[in-house]
Scaffold this motif. Sequence first.
Motif, PDB file in Angstrom:
ATOM      1  N   PRO A  73       0.805  -1.131  -0.157  1.00 54.99           N
ATOM      2  CA  PRO A  73       0.048  -0.005  -0.104  1.00 54.99           C
ATOM      3  C   PRO A  73       0.876   1.163   0.091  1.00 54.99           C
ATOM      4  O   PRO A  73       0.596   2.336  -0.701  1.00 54.99           O
ATOM      5  N   MET A  74       1.963   1.255   0.529  1.00 54.65           N
ATOM      6  CA  MET A  74       2.822   2.368   0.834  1.00 54.65           C
ATOM      7  C   MET A  74       3.481   2.754  -0.574  1.00 54.65           C
ATOM      8  O   MET A  74       3.375   3.916  -0.855  1.00 54.65           O
ATOM      9  N   LEU A  75       4.029   1.638  -1.163  1.00 55.68           N
ATOM     10  CA  LEU A  75       4.732   1.754  -2.437  1.00 55.68           C
ATOM     11  C   LEU A  75       3.837   2.256  -3.351  1.00 55.68           C
ATOM     12  O   LEU A  75       4.034   3.046  -4.219  1.00 55.68           O
TER      13      LEU A  75
ATOM     14  N   ILE B 154      -0.156   4.724  -7.675  1.00 56.63           N
ATOM     15  CA  ILE B 154      -0.770   3.634  -8.691  1.00 56.63           C
ATOM     16  C   ILE B 154      -1.776   3.202  -7.806  1.00 56.63           C
ATOM     17  O   ILE B 154      -1.971   2.700  -6.675  1.00 56.63           O
ATOM     18  N   SER B 155      -3.221   2.777  -8.819  1.00 54.21           N
ATOM     19  CA  SER B 155      -4.087   2.021  -8.067  1.00 54.21           C
ATOM     20  C   SER B 155      -3.909   0.569  -7.912  1.00 54.21           C
ATOM     21  O   SER B 155      -2.916   0.052  -8.676  1.00 54.21           O
ATOM     22  N   ARG B 156      -4.849  -0.111  -7.196  1.00 51.71           N
ATOM     23  CA  ARG B 156      -4.706  -1.588  -7.275  1.00 51.71           C
ATOM     24  C   ARG B 156      -4.980  -2.131  -8.517  1.00 51.71           C
ATOM     25  O   ARG B 156      -4.417  -3.095  -8.804  1.00 51.71           O
ATOM     26  N   LYS B 157      -5.684  -1.540  -9.363  1.00 54.00           N
ATOM     27  CA  LYS B 157      -6.064  -2.363 -10.569  1.00 54.00           C
ATOM     28  C   LYS B 157      -4.870  -2.069 -11.398  1.00 54.00           C
ATOM     29  O   LYS B 157      -4.528  -2.889 -12.499  1.00 54.00           O
TER      30      LYS B 157
ATOM     31  N   PHE C 149       8.365  -2.481  -8.556  1.00 55.29           N
ATOM     32  CA  PHE C 149       8.558  -1.276  -7.825  1.00 55.29           C
ATOM     33  C   PHE C 149       9.997  -0.840  -7.819  1.00 55.29           C
ATOM     34  O   PHE C 149      10.343   0.318  -7.163  1.00 55.29           O
ATOM     35  N   GLU C 150      10.743  -1.916  -8.596  1.00 50.74           N
ATOM     36  CA  GLU C 150      12.235  -1.409  -8.652  1.00 50.74           C
ATOM     37  C   GLU C 150      12.973  -1.347  -7.201  1.00 50.74           C
ATOM     38  O   GLU C 150      13.686  -0.424  -7.016  1.00 50.74           O
TER      39      GLU C 150
END
Length: 75
Positions: free
Chosen positions: A11-13, A19-22, A57-58
Motif C-alpha cells: 500500500p505504501m509503495l 498507482i491504483s490496485r487495478k 517497484f524497482e
Amino acid sequence: MSNEVVYNRIPMLRAERGISRKDLATALGVHYQTVGYLERAEYSPSLFLALKIAEYFEVPVEVVFSLHPFARLGS
C-alpha cells in the motif's frame, strides 16, 4: 502452520507512486482483488509473484515483504 503471515509495504509503495490496485494488478497479470488480499496479508504471494512485485517497484524484495511487522517510518 496457519499463522504464517507475510507483512508487506505494497500500500505504501502504491501510494508513493500514485498507482491504483487495478493498475498494479494489470501490470502483474493478477486480479485486482488479489492485490487487496496481499495488502491485507490475507494471502501470501508465491515467490514468483513476490519477485515480480519487487521488480515492478524497482526495489529489493525485502523492501516489500518481511516475516516481521515493518517499523513505522519516522520512529
